[in-house]
Every structure is written in structure tokens, then in C-alpha cells.
Design a protein around this motif. Structure first.
Motif, PDB file in Angstrom:
ATOM      1  N   ALA A   1      49.572  38.937  35.696  1.00 56.40           N
ATOM      2  CA  ALA A   1      49.511  39.052  37.156  1.00 56.40           C
ATOM      3  C   ALA A   1      50.880  39.442  37.702  1.00 56.40           C
ATOM      4  CB  ALA A   1      49.037  37.737  37.778  1.00 56.40           C
TER       5      ALA A   1
ATOM      6  N   ALA B   1      44.950  41.805  44.203  1.00 54.86           N
ATOM      7  CA  ALA B   1      45.430  43.092  43.698  1.00 54.86           C
ATOM      8  C   ALA B   1      44.666  44.235  44.358  1.00 54.86           C
ATOM      9  CB  ALA B   1      45.287  43.156  42.181  1.00 54.86           C
ATOM     10  N   ARG B   2      43.373  44.057  44.478  1.00 55.64           N
ATOM     11  CA  ARG B   2      42.555  45.100  45.113  1.00 55.64           C
ATOM     12  C   ARG B   2      42.925  45.258  46.589  1.00 55.64           C
ATOM     13  NH1 ARG B   2      37.262  47.370  43.840  1.00 55.64           N
ATOM     14  NH2 ARG B   2      36.390  48.186  45.755  1.00 55.64           N
TER      15      ARG B   2
ATOM     16  N   PRO C   1      46.451  48.556  41.641  1.00 53.51           N
ATOM     17  CA  PRO C   1      45.423  48.674  40.599  1.00 53.51           C
ATOM     18  C   PRO C   1      45.883  48.048  39.287  1.00 53.51           C
ATOM     19  CG  PRO C   1      46.541  50.771  40.897  1.00 53.51           C
ATOM     20  CD  PRO C   1      47.061  49.840  41.966  1.00 53.51           C
ATOM     21  N   LEU C   2      44.921  47.470  38.592  1.00 56.21           N
ATOM     22  CA  LEU C   2      45.220  46.946  37.267  1.00 56.21           C
ATOM     23  C   LEU C   2      45.428  48.128  36.328  1.00 56.21           C
ATOM     24  CD1 LEU C   2      42.520  44.130  37.051  1.00 56.21           C
ATOM     25  CD2 LEU C   2      44.907  43.925  37.737  1.00 56.21           C
TER      26      LEU C   2
ATOM     27  N   VAL D   1      43.479  36.557  41.873  1.00 54.37           N
ATOM     28  CA  VAL D   1      44.492  37.564  41.534  1.00 54.37           C
ATOM     29  C   VAL D   1      43.872  38.962  41.573  1.00 54.37           C
ATOM     30  CG1 VAL D   1      45.908  38.466  39.637  1.00 54.37           C
ATOM     31  CG2 VAL D   1      46.019  36.044  40.239  1.00 54.37           C
ATOM     32  N   ALA D   2      42.698  39.113  40.985  1.00 58.27           N
ATOM     33  CA  ALA D   2      42.036  40.420  40.993  1.00 58.27           C
ATOM     34  C   ALA D   2      41.715  40.864  42.420  1.00 58.27           C
ATOM     35  CB  ALA D   2      40.762  40.377  40.151  1.00 58.27           C
ATOM     36  N   GLY D   3      41.229  39.932  43.239  1.00 54.64           N
ATOM     37  CA  GLY D   3      40.927  40.263  44.636  1.00 54.64           C
ATOM     38  C   GLY D   3      42.174  40.628  45.425  1.00 54.64           C
TER      39      GLY D   3
ATOM     40  N   SER E   1      48.062  35.179  31.291  1.00 56.45           N
ATOM     41  CA  SER E   1      47.401  35.665  32.508  1.00 56.45           C
ATOM     42  C   SER E   1      48.361  35.656  33.696  1.00 56.45           C
ATOM     43  CB  SER E   1      46.169  34.818  32.816  1.00 56.45           C
ATOM     44  OG  SER E   1      45.235  34.949  31.769  1.00 56.45           O
TER      45      SER E   1
ATOM     46  N   VAL F   1      51.463  43.041  37.599  1.00 55.65           N
ATOM     47  CA  VAL F   1      50.758  43.785  38.650  1.00 55.65           C
ATOM     48  C   VAL F   1      51.504  43.683  39.979  1.00 55.65           C
ATOM     49  CG1 VAL F   1      48.633  43.898  40.028  1.00 55.65           C
ATOM     50  CG2 VAL F   1      48.506  43.584  37.539  1.00 55.65           C
TER      51      VAL F   1
ATOM     52  N   ALA G   1      41.919  33.697  38.368  1.00 53.75           N
ATOM     53  CA  ALA G   1      41.804  35.086  37.904  1.00 53.75           C
ATOM     54  C   ALA G   1      41.085  35.941  38.942  1.00 53.75           C
ATOM     55  CB  ALA G   1      41.070  35.139  36.564  1.00 53.75           C
ATOM     56  N   GLY G   2      40.031  35.404  39.527  1.00 49.44           N
ATOM     57  CA  GLY G   2      39.315  36.134  40.576  1.00 49.44           C
ATOM     58  C   GLY G   2      40.178  36.368  41.801  1.00 49.44           C
TER      59      GLY G   2
END
Length: 169
Positions: free
Chosen positions: A131, A43-44, A49-50, A39-41, A127, A134, A36-37
Motif C-alpha cells: 500500500a 487508491a481508486r 492505480p495498482l 486501501v483499494a478503494g 500488504s 501505491v 485491504a478493501g
């Protein structure tokens, strides 16, 4: 950091009739958090953006697709070779599904619980699909639509069978 030593694990599971592989669960939670981290990283970094909140149509598709994909991965006979290293066949469960139990100890047992439990797998599937929304929304929506259609078809098959049984009995 929480210490999951063997004494804590024994005391935690003292009344349980089966193994509670706390270290294995910790590995699974760590893997999920890392994914999850990541994927968030990503994406950033990619400037993706989410969403502030998911669209209602996406949420409906996500719900149906998560249900179907989780059942496919955890209960379907055709996917049993994927679960075999971590699960043991127990019995057929009707309607092309199987009852299986986790094998082994520690991480293997924890993974066995994950891959035989649709409720446990739901969060991973949802999840992953989120992702996908996104990073590749078009193909993800298409895939979710297919999975939702199969889920709807499954329910219609079950309703049809129930109606036939009610009519004949």
C-alpha cells in the motif's frame, strides 16, 4: 456467512492441544479484508492505480523488508512491550529474539498468535508496504531499503559468529 458457533469451534479443535479461537481468527480476517478493501478503494478514489506487476527491484526490497519487519515486530526483545497485552514471555531465543506464547481467549488469543508469529504477520506487513508503494512510493522504498539493509546485516552477523565458532572448534 459462515456460522462459527461454539459447537463448530469445539468440533474443529477436538484433537488440538491448545485453543483454536475461530471467532478471533474471523475477526482478524475481517479486519484484514476491510483494510485491504479500504486501501483499494482509496487508491481508486485518489487515482492511484495498482501496478500491473511489481518491478523486480521492488519485489526484492519488499521480500527482505517484510522478513525483517515481521521478525522485528514478532520476535525482537525491544518490541516486546507492544506484544505484552497479547503474549506471555517464555524464554530467550538467542540473538536478541524471544519465545512468547499467546495469552487469553478468543480475539485476544488470536491477536497473540498473530503478534508472536512472523509467518502470520508477514501478510500484514507485506500488504502495508505494498500500500505504501501505491500511496507514497519514494518514502516506502527508502524504508524498505533500510529494513533490507538491517536484514542483510543480521545475516552477516550470524555468518560471522558461525565462522568464528567453526574456526575455534
Amino acid at each position: 456467512m459462515v456460522d462459527i458457533d461454539s459447537r463448530n469451534a469445539r468440533e474443529y479443535a477436538a484433537k488440538a492441544s491448545d485453543e483454536r479461537p475461530l471467532r478471533g481468527y474471523a475477526v482478524a480476517v475481517g479486519a484484514f479484508a476491510a483494510a485491504a478493501g479500504a486501501v483499494a478503494g482509496l487508491a481508486r478514489l485518489a487515482g492511484r492505480p495498482l501496478p500491473t506487476r511489481p518491478a523486480a527491484a521492488d519485489l526484492a526490497l519488499l521480500t527482505l523488508a517484510t522478513h525483517k519487519i515481521s521478525r522485528l515486530l514478532t520476535k525482537d526483545a525491544v518490541t516486546s512491550p507492544l506484544r505484552a497485552p497479547f503474549a506471555r514471555f517464555e524464554a530467550p531465543a538467542g540473538e536478541a529474539e524471544l519465545i512468547e506464547s499467546p495469552r487469553g481467549h478468543g480475539v485476544r488469543h488470536a491477536v497473540g498468535e498473530l503478534v508472536t508469529c512472523p509467518f502470520c504477520t508477514d501478510v500484514w506487513v507485506a500488504s502495508g508496504l505494498a500500500a505504501g508503494l501505491v500511496f507514497a512510493p519514494r518514502v516506502t522504498r527508502f524504508g524498505m531499503g533500510v529494513a533490507a539493509a538491517v536484514a542483510g546485516s543480521d545475516f552477516l552477523h550470524l555468518a560471522y559468529d558461525a565462522a568464528k565458532k567453526a574456526a575455534s572448534g
